[in-house]
Write an enzyme that holds these catalytic residues in place. Structure first.
Site, PDB file in Angstrom:
ATOM      1  N   GLU A  44       0.908  -1.231   0.054  1.00 55.76           N
ATOM      2  CA  GLU A  44       0.036   0.135  -0.069  1.00 55.76           C
ATOM      3  C   GLU A  44       0.875   1.390  -0.202  1.00 55.76           C
ATOM      4  O   GLU A  44       1.926   1.247   0.742  1.00 55.76           O
ATOM      5  CB  GLU A  44      -0.657  -0.019   1.109  1.00 55.76           C
ATOM      6  CG  GLU A  44      -1.804   1.174   1.305  1.00 55.76           C
ATOM      7  CD  GLU A  44      -2.764   1.072   2.632  1.00 55.76           C
ATOM      8  OE1 GLU A  44      -3.991   1.386   2.637  1.00 55.76           O
ATOM      9  OE2 GLU A  44      -2.030   1.091   3.658  1.00 55.76           O
ATOM     10  N   LYS A 126      -8.672   3.345  -2.604  1.00 56.46           N
ATOM     11  CA  LYS A 126      -9.027   2.717  -1.339  1.00 56.46           C
ATOM     12  C   LYS A 126     -10.523   3.159  -1.013  1.00 56.46           C
ATOM     13  O   LYS A 126     -10.782   4.662  -1.200  1.00 56.46           O
ATOM     14  CB  LYS A 126      -8.239   3.005  -0.238  1.00 56.46           C
ATOM     15  CG  LYS A 126      -8.397   2.281   1.013  1.00 56.46           C
ATOM     16  CD  LYS A 126      -7.297   2.669   1.853  1.00 56.46           C
ATOM     17  CE  LYS A 126      -7.553   1.935   3.243  1.00 56.46           C
ATOM     18  NZ  LYS A 126      -6.335   2.112   4.084  1.00 56.46           N
ATOM     19  N   CYS A 160      -5.114  -2.788   2.685  1.00 53.75           N
ATOM     20  CA  CYS A 160      -5.032  -2.743   4.278  1.00 53.75           C
ATOM     21  C   CYS A 160      -6.256  -3.046   4.752  1.00 53.75           C
ATOM     22  O   CYS A 160      -6.690  -4.223   4.541  1.00 53.75           O
ATOM     23  CB  CYS A 160      -4.560  -1.212   4.600  1.00 53.75           C
ATOM     24  SG  CYS A 160      -4.079  -1.050   6.444  1.00 53.75           S
TER      25      CYS A 160
END
Length: 341
Positions: A44, A126, A160
């Site tokens: 990430e 995200k 994540c």
């Protein structure tokens, strides 16, 4: 292709330096290809590194870091991403890259899937940044919950804590995901916080593999003592949350078995695994939550995968996002054919 080799990155970015991290990215792509990998996965916000300062300094002390982070975040059609696309094409390897995407005055925690021909197969952001991340990054929409076809299988990616959002996990499983890239930052550097511990986060990735009967490739950053000094507020001390290490690169099979030997958490490297998509059939024969094990008469998921734009201009066609790469064999200045994705 049912059998292939995948690689997960466990490495330290050149913190807050987009160009030097791009150089390192290309070296890791070449190393993965030399090791026989058909796909390599990066963590990430690998480019230009995870913004550790969000968790380690009061807001009023973050501003110099915020300015530097903006300056080293990259556009999806910028020179850094173009170089990485060219490296993927040169080695014929699929690359899944996490990066801080700059779009206008906003930042997003983005991932792209680059095919072995250098074309971008998927660009996502995200869906909802986690906790302190929301002070720096914007949100996305359901278009990022998408699985794409590649020569080695159906590939998806999440960042994540998206891996503990049950509906997002189910949305990916329902698209027959076969190879999943789990992008993570440095694990465990925030100290003794159970929900953020390496044990909890590797368990989340392992569980993801089990639920979706998919291969899960876990890529993570590490942070050295020298790297921690980049986020120092002064006096030569590392950032307050630094506890060292952070690397937990793994590959899990569709039955949740660990397929790789863990590296030392403080050491850089790649972990490789041979995968066989036929193993997915055996895993799903037991439990397929979005297939024969589903109960749509009881519970169903509504997934809105339409992109959402803050400004809509009726009658105005949106331009292509990704320019075609130049033909490596064409003479300098020659025009190439192709369309952006």
């Amino acid at each position: 292709m049912t059998q292939s080799t995948v690689a997960a990155v466990q490495a330290e970015p050149v913190w807050l330096d987009a160009d030097r991290t791009t150089d390192k990215t290309i070296r890791l792509i070449e190393e993965a290809a030399d090791g026989g990998a058909d796909l390599v996965a990066f963590p990430e916000t690998w480019l230009p590194g995870y913004p550790v300062f969000l968790w380690s300094h009061p807001v009023y002390e973050q501003m110099p870091f915020v300015a530097r982070y903006h300056a080293n975040s990259v556009a999806v059609d910028g020179p850094q991403i173009t170089r990485i696309r060219e490296a993927a094409r040169a080695r014929g390897i699929t690359v899944v890259l996490g990066f801080s995407e700059k779009s206008g005055g906003s930042l997003y925690m983005a991932q792209i899937v680059i095919g072995g021909d250098g074309e971008v197969l998927q660009h996502r952001r995200k869906l909802k940044p986690t906790h302190a991340e929301r002070t720096l990054f914007g949100e996305s929409d359901g278009s990022g919950l998408k699985v794409v076809d590649t020569p080695i299988g159906r590939v998806g990616a999440l960042n994540c804590f998206e891996h503990i959002q049950p509906l997002s996990v189910y949305a990916m499983a329902a698209q027959d995901e076969q190879i999943h890239i789990a992008g993570w930052p440095c694990l465990g550097i925030l100290g003794d916080v159970p929900a953020l511990s390496p044990e909890a986060l590797t368990a989340a990735t392992k569980t993801y593999a089990l639920i979706g009967s998919t291969y899960a490739i876990m890529a993570t950053q590490i942070m050295s003592e020298e790297g921690a000094l980049v986020f120092s507020a002064g006096e030569g001390l590392p950032c307050p949350v630094y506890t060292g290490g952070g690397g937990y690169a793994r590959v899990y099979g569709p039955d949740s078995a660990l397929l790789t030997e863990p590296l030392d958490p403080g050491h850089e490297g790649l972990v490789f695994a041979e995968i066989d998509l036929a193993r997915i059939d055996l895993a799903k024969n037991t439990v397929d939550p979005a297939g024969h094990y589903a109960r749509p008469d009881v519970t169903r998921l509504l997934l809105d995968g339409r992109p959402k734009q803050p400004v809509v201009r009726p009658g105005v066609a949106e331009g292509p996002l990704f320019p075609p790469l130049e033909d490596a064999d064409a003479p300098a200045g020659a025009e190439t054919q192709g369309e952006r994705r």
